[in-house]
Design an enzyme around this catalytic site. Structure first.
Site, PDB file in Angstrom:
ATOM      1  N   ALA A  66       0.828  -1.085   0.019  1.00  0.00           N
ATOM      2  CA  ALA A  66       0.140   0.038   0.095  1.00  0.00           C
ATOM      3  C   ALA A  66       0.823   1.243   0.011  1.00  0.00           C
ATOM      4  O   ALA A  66       2.139   1.193   0.500  1.00  0.00           O
ATOM      5  CB  ALA A  66      -0.954  -0.082   1.111  1.00  0.00           C
ATOM      6  N   GLY A 111       0.578  -4.925   0.973  1.00  0.00           N
ATOM      7  CA  GLY A 111      -0.578  -5.355  -0.030  1.00  0.00           C
ATOM      8  C   GLY A 111      -0.397  -5.852  -1.130  1.00  0.00           C
ATOM      9  O   GLY A 111      -1.273  -6.376  -1.784  1.00  0.00           O
ATOM     10  N   GLU A 114      -0.722  -9.550  -0.516  1.00  0.00           N
ATOM     11  CA  GLU A 114      -2.006  -9.702  -0.141  1.00  0.00           C
ATOM     12  C   GLU A 114      -2.882  -9.826  -1.350  1.00  0.00           C
ATOM     13  O   GLU A 114      -3.866 -10.339  -1.910  1.00  0.00           O
ATOM     14  CB  GLU A 114      -2.573  -8.701   0.758  1.00  0.00           C
ATOM     15  CG  GLU A 114      -1.942  -8.673   2.153  1.00  0.00           C
ATOM     16  CD  GLU A 114      -2.358  -7.821   3.071  1.00  0.00           C
ATOM     17  OE1 GLU A 114      -1.976  -6.477   3.196  1.00  0.00           O
ATOM     18  OE2 GLU A 114      -3.139  -8.078   3.826  1.00  0.00           O
ATOM     19  N   GLU A 134       4.732  -5.045   7.211  1.00  0.00           N
ATOM     20  CA  GLU A 134       3.918  -4.254   7.991  1.00  0.00           C
ATOM     21  C   GLU A 134       4.240  -3.830   9.171  1.00  0.00           C
ATOM     22  O   GLU A 134       4.223  -2.766   9.960  1.00  0.00           O
ATOM     23  CB  GLU A 134       2.542  -4.682   7.933  1.00  0.00           C
ATOM     24  CG  GLU A 134       1.738  -4.473   6.582  1.00  0.00           C
ATOM     25  CD  GLU A 134       1.753  -5.576   5.650  1.00  0.00           C
ATOM     26  OE1 GLU A 134       2.593  -6.348   5.734  1.00  0.00           O
ATOM     27  OE2 GLU A 134       0.956  -5.821   4.723  1.00  0.00           O
TER      28      GLU A 134
HETATM   29  N1  CO8 Z   1       4.572   3.146  -0.884  1.00  0.00           N
HETATM   30  C1  CO8 Z   1       5.116   4.392  -1.186  1.00  0.00           C
HETATM   31  N2  CO8 Z   1       6.110   4.617  -2.140  1.00  0.00           N
HETATM   32  C2  CO8 Z   1       6.780   3.641  -2.231  1.00  0.00           C
HETATM   33  C3  CO8 Z   1       6.400   2.292  -1.660  1.00  0.00           C
HETATM   34  C4  CO8 Z   1       5.330   2.075  -0.818  1.00  0.00           C
HETATM   35  N3  CO8 Z   1       4.766   0.945  -0.426  1.00  0.00           N
HETATM   36  N4  CO8 Z   1       7.390   1.197  -1.944  1.00  0.00           N
HETATM   37  C5  CO8 Z   1       8.368   2.060  -2.602  1.00  0.00           C
HETATM   38  N5  CO8 Z   1       7.962   3.360  -2.783  1.00  0.00           N
HETATM   39  C6  CO8 Z   1       8.689   4.284  -3.552  1.00  0.00           C
HETATM   40  C7  CO8 Z   1       9.863   4.765  -2.698  1.00  0.00           C
HETATM   41  O1  CO8 Z   1       9.423   5.548  -1.546  1.00  0.00           O
HETATM   42  C8  CO8 Z   1      10.889   5.600  -3.689  1.00  0.00           C
HETATM   43  O2  CO8 Z   1      10.350   6.599  -4.057  1.00  0.00           O
HETATM   44  P1  CO8 Z   1      11.353   8.020  -4.388  1.00  0.00           P
HETATM   45  O3  CO8 Z   1      11.955   7.299  -5.714  1.00  0.00           O
HETATM   46  O4  CO8 Z   1      10.069   9.120  -4.866  1.00  0.00           O
HETATM   47  O5  CO8 Z   1      12.167   7.850  -3.246  1.00  0.00           O
HETATM   48  C9  CO8 Z   1      10.473   4.559  -4.876  1.00  0.00           C
HETATM   49  O6  CO8 Z   1       9.122   3.885  -4.641  1.00  0.00           O
HETATM   50  C10 CO8 Z   1      11.605   3.500  -5.308  1.00  0.00           C
HETATM   51  O7  CO8 Z   1      11.749   2.838  -4.185  1.00  0.00           O
HETATM   52  P2  CO8 Z   1      13.033   2.498  -3.309  1.00  0.00           P
HETATM   53  O8  CO8 Z   1      14.095   3.861  -3.851  1.00  0.00           O
HETATM   54  O9  CO8 Z   1      12.909   2.242  -1.930  1.00  0.00           O
HETATM   55  O10 CO8 Z   1      13.692   1.137  -4.160  1.00  0.00           O
HETATM   56  P3  CO8 Z   1      14.618   0.151  -3.468  1.00  0.00           P
HETATM   57  O11 CO8 Z   1      15.149  -0.741  -4.647  1.00  0.00           O
HETATM   58  O12 CO8 Z   1      15.819   1.026  -2.673  1.00  0.00           O
HETATM   59  O13 CO8 Z   1      13.817  -0.527  -2.690  1.00  0.00           O
HETATM   60  C11 CO8 Z   1      11.779  -1.787  -1.636  1.00  0.00           C
HETATM   61  C12 CO8 Z   1      12.623  -1.373  -2.806  1.00  0.00           C
HETATM   62  C13 CO8 Z   1      12.297  -2.868  -0.872  1.00  0.00           C
HETATM   63  C14 CO8 Z   1      10.735  -2.450  -2.203  1.00  0.00           C
HETATM   64  C15 CO8 Z   1      11.637  -0.586  -0.970  1.00  0.00           C
HETATM   65  O14 CO8 Z   1      10.992   0.278  -1.837  1.00  0.00           O
HETATM   66  C16 CO8 Z   1      10.627  -0.859   0.338  1.00  0.00           C
HETATM   67  O15 CO8 Z   1      10.767  -1.320   1.212  1.00  0.00           O
HETATM   68  N6  CO8 Z   1       9.366  -0.115   0.019  1.00  0.00           N
HETATM   69  C17 CO8 Z   1       8.190  -0.454   1.032  1.00  0.00           C
HETATM   70  C18 CO8 Z   1       7.670  -1.901   1.160  1.00  0.00           C
HETATM   71  C19 CO8 Z   1       6.974  -1.854   2.237  1.00  0.00           C
HETATM   72  O16 CO8 Z   1       7.063  -1.886   3.497  1.00  0.00           O
HETATM   73  N7  CO8 Z   1       5.446  -2.454   1.815  1.00  0.00           N
HETATM   74  C20 CO8 Z   1       4.298  -2.659   2.694  1.00  0.00           C
HETATM   75  C21 CO8 Z   1       3.615  -1.141   2.771  1.00  0.00           C
HETATM   76  S1  CO8 Z   1       2.293  -1.543   4.035  1.00  0.00           S
HETATM   77  C22 CO8 Z   1       1.165  -2.294   3.699  1.00  0.00           C
HETATM   78  O17 CO8 Z   1       1.311  -2.569   2.271  1.00  0.00           O
HETATM   79  C23 CO8 Z   1      -0.018  -2.248   4.131  1.00  0.00           C
HETATM   80  C24 CO8 Z   1      -0.982  -3.048   3.529  1.00  0.00           C
HETATM   81  C25 CO8 Z   1      -2.303  -2.929   3.873  1.00  0.00           C
HETATM   82  C26 CO8 Z   1      -2.835  -1.910   4.060  1.00  0.00           C
HETATM   83  C27 CO8 Z   1      -4.216  -1.976   4.313  1.00  0.00           C
HETATM   84  C28 CO8 Z   1      -5.341  -0.845   4.132  1.00  0.00           C
HETATM   85  C29 CO8 Z   1      -5.155   0.328   4.900  1.00  0.00           C
END
Ligand code: CO8
Length: 250
Positions: A66, A111, A114, A134
């Site tokens: 998400a 998400g 999921e 999460e």
């Molecule tokens: N949300 C928003 N932006 C994101 C997300 C995300 N989940 N994942 C990546 N991005 C963005 C980064 O912020 C970055 O943006 P910018 O270039 O503007 O800085 C861009 O995508 C590229 O990402 P990275 O530079 O971080 O790329 P890396 O190769 O270094 O890392 C990863 C890749 C490992 C995937 C890393 O981006 C990461 O850890 N992302 C977050 C993963 C995460 O924690 N996902 C779970 C989110 S919580 C969730 O999904 C809850 C679901 C349930 C919701 C329920 C409803 C309310």
């Protein structure tokens, strides 16, 4: 680029390729993307599509979760609404007459994992990565992961992944039954189309009845419990602090 569609759809012979198209955010799910997916899937069903292949744009990510930049400031009410919207999408995929193959072509986190779990089965590229980060963000899975992961990979495998927040590769995901097949990235979609064609040849009524039987194995009561528990964590400063840290806001 700003005006590009968030969800791309290509249909051939009652098979649809549905691509989430937010490459710069690694296809993270915000409210707009979820609403577009709901609309597109509804249209596909009305148009008699039999198999849907769901994937992410680019070569790096299926869906990286998400959208944290949208979520971090949510009030509990907004979190509840977001979880409800996400649950609606996942449940619609599950209850739809369309058979969904998740073509996971990179990160399937939170998400994203999921969403893949709500599909009927998962094919993955060898570079794909799965997990539920999460807890590292001070929240819990909120799109049905606490219900569908135990059903698919068993309660202990699900607990291990969800409590640790660790990210696993495609081989480990295959070994616990999360992924059904692994392909080279440039062969993934071709293989999905080929299986979709073999499904599409089968009796349409049989497929529809099967979908509804399988959908009934997922407990609505458990989904609701997760939805409410998810929202309750948005009263907690840990959630804001951890999400701001990811976004490098301090
Ligand atoms: N949300 C928003 N932006 C994101 C997300 C995300 N989940 N994942 C990546 N991005 C963005 C980064 O912020 C970055 O943006 P910018 O270039 O503007 O800085 C861009 O995508 C590229 O990402 P990275 O530079 O971080 O790329 P890396 O190769 O270094 O890392 C990863 C890749 C490992 C995937 C890393 O981006 C990461 O850890 N992302 C977050 C993963 C995460 O924690 N996902 C779970 C989110 S919580 C969730 O999904 C809850 C679901 C349930 C919701 C329920 C409803 C309310």
């Amino acid at each position: 680029m700003e005006n590009e569609k968030l969800v791309l759809v290509e249909i051939r012979e009652k098979i649809a390729l549905i691509t989430i198209n937010r490459v710069k955010s690694l296809n993270a799910l915000n409210r707009e993307v979820i609403k577009s997916l709901l609309e597109e899937i509804d249209l596909l069903e009305k148009n008699g599509v039999i198999v849907g292949i769901l994937t992410g744009s680019g070569s790096k990510s299926f869906v990286a979760g998400a959208d944290i930049s949208e979520m971090y400031q949510f009030s509990p009410l907004e979190a509840a609404e977001f979880a409800s919207l996400g649950h609606k999408l996942m449940r619609n995929i599950e209850k739809s007459s369309i058979i969904f193959i998740a073509a996971v072509n990179g990160f399937a986190l939170g998400g994203g994992c999921e969403l893949a779990l709500a599909c009927d089965f998962i094919y993955a590229s060898e570079n794909s990565k799965f997990g539920f980060p999460e807890v590292t963000l001070g929240i819990i899975p909120g799109f049905g992961g606490t219900v569908r992961a135990p059903l698919k990979i068993g309660i202990s495998n699900a607990k291990e992944l969800i409590f640790t927040g660790k990210i696993i590769n495609s081989n480990d995901a295959f070994n616990i039954g999360l992924v059904q097949k692994i392909f080279l990235q440039d062969k993934l979609l071709e293989e999905c189309w080929s299986v979709a064609e073999s499904i599409q040849k089968n009796g349409v009524a049989s497929l529809k009845v099967l979908k509804s039987i399988f959908a009934s194995t997922v407990s609505e009561k458990d989904l609701l419990l997760e939805q409410q528990s998810f929202a309750s964590l948005f009263t907690n400063s840990e959630q804001i602090d951890r999400m701001k840290k990811f976004l490098k806001l301090f």
